[in-house]
Structures are given as structure tokens and as C-alpha cells.
Motif scaffolding. Sequence first.
Motif, PDB file in Angstrom:
ATOM      1  N   SER A   1      17.552 -22.057   0.191  1.00  0.00           N
ATOM      2  CA  SER A   1      17.253 -23.545   0.148  1.00  0.00           C
ATOM      3  C   SER A   1      18.669 -24.209   0.858  1.00  0.00           C
ATOM      4  O   SER A   1      18.633 -25.425   1.616  1.00  0.00           O
ATOM      5  CB  SER A   1      17.073 -24.179  -1.093  1.00  0.00           C
TER       6      SER A   1
ATOM      7  N   THR B   1      11.330 -14.952   3.942  1.00  0.00           N
ATOM      8  CA  THR B   1      10.267 -15.999   4.043  1.00  0.00           C
ATOM      9  C   THR B   1       9.898 -16.386   5.155  1.00  0.00           C
ATOM     10  O   THR B   1      10.650 -16.549   6.195  1.00  0.00           O
ATOM     11  CB  THR B   1      10.658 -17.118   3.124  1.00  0.00           C
TER      12      THR B   1
ATOM     13  N   LYS C   1      17.478 -16.389  -5.678  1.00  0.00           N
ATOM     14  CA  LYS C   1      17.352 -16.188  -4.022  1.00  0.00           C
ATOM     15  C   LYS C   1      16.771 -17.513  -3.277  1.00  0.00           C
ATOM     16  O   LYS C   1      17.233 -17.944  -2.214  1.00  0.00           O
ATOM     17  CB  LYS C   1      16.114 -15.088  -3.700  1.00  0.00           C
ATOM     18  N   CYS C   2      15.986 -18.005  -4.104  1.00  0.00           N
ATOM     19  CA  CYS C   2      15.263 -19.394  -3.632  1.00  0.00           C
ATOM     20  C   CYS C   2      16.362 -20.575  -3.535  1.00  0.00           C
ATOM     21  O   CYS C   2      16.416 -21.287  -2.519  1.00  0.00           O
ATOM     22  CB  CYS C   2      14.201 -19.981  -4.477  1.00  0.00           C
TER      23      CYS C   2
END
Length: 231
Positions: A120, A154, A115-116
Motif C-alpha cells: 500500500s 499483485t 504484505k498488503c
Amino acid sequence: MKPYGRKTKKRVGEILALGNRTQALAKLAQIPDAQLVGHLFSYFYNKEELIKFRSVTAMGELAARIADYSMEKARIVMRRIMWNLNDESGGIGWGSPEAMGEILSKSPALAREFKCILFSYLDHGGNHIEHDMLQRGVLWGIGTYLGTVPQGLTDITRVQLQAHLSSKDPVKRGYAVRALSNAHVLESMVLPDFVQADTTTIDIYTGWDFTAARISDMVHACASEQTQAEN
């Protein structure tokens, strides 16, 4: 490509052209996973946008299925997607960010690891993708993931999505609205008047087909859903 490989690739294309999603995915599942992976990747580059999106849908189902019996093989699929989006690959990763979002929406295990990376691609402080058309794919991929895991948004990605509401590209504006709506945060935002009044029509992929939608209608539909939920 070997003769049987060309035959299978043609068969995959014929299946992706079928109008019935359930039937098509069932037929694709009959093809050995190791063969199907490569052929679906090739259809990410199809000149017909609908076939590209359908191949992305199929890749989501396939990678999640692979992850159930071999996380390492599923990671290889994800790394190939990441390589396609790497400048060093020498190509343009059409369909890859959309596929990453689709896969992560189907596989919580892969989402925990990747996911990160997906997020990104929107981050100027991360692996930001400059290519305008690929940016569309990143917005779509993130929106697809958030459609399954809305709490996964986020603060940084929320700000970046909000910035795309002012994009000169109506598709990016619409995809940003979709992502923020899927994360259940659009209804709580104070949106600029020009977003609420944006009558530009774009095509939205609905899982197997396209539907035309005005951006303003997408915003208002989100507000209506929130009102119904509160009642």
C-alpha cells in the motif's frame, strides 16, 4: 539510555561493522531479543548506508525468530515499523520499508498479515508515501519480499513498479527493475529502449555488502537467466 544499554548499542554497532555476515548474525543472536530490537531500530538512522542496510538484514532475522515463538511480539515490531512511516510519528522512517520487506521475506506468517500494508505504500489509492527517499525504501522492500515470494506480486503493484522504470531517480529505476526481476515478470515485459540502454550505475545491496551495477546490465542479466531457464 541506561549505561548497559549504551554498551550494548555500541556492541551492536561493532558487530554490524564486521565483514562476515554469518559471524555477525550469530553474534547478534547472542544478544537478548528484547534489547536487540531497539538497538537495531536505532541503526536504521546510521549515516553510513551500509550499516543501515545491515541493520535491516539483522532485523529481518530477528523478527522472523521472534514470530516463531510469539506472533504478538513480532506484530509489535511490525506496528513500530508502521508507526515510523506514519506522518503522526513526527520523524522520518529511514530503513523501515526496507526492514518490512526483509521481515516479510523471512516470515510467511507475518507476510500473510502485513504484505498488503507494504504494497500500500506504493499505491496512490492506499497509504502512498510521498517522500522521495522513503519511496526508494518501499521499492527495495517490495523487491526483497518478491525475491522470496515472486508469486506474491499483485496486478496493481506490478503497474506501479512499471511506472517507476521511468523515474528521474536512477536508484528508483534500478530498484523497480530488481523488484520486477525478482517477481519473474521483467523478462516477459516489453521494456522501453531507454531502460534497456540505461548505463547508469547504482549500488545494489547484496545481503551484507554493496556491489555496483548498471541498470542495463540488471535488465540483460534477467533476460539471460530466463533464456537459460528455458533451455
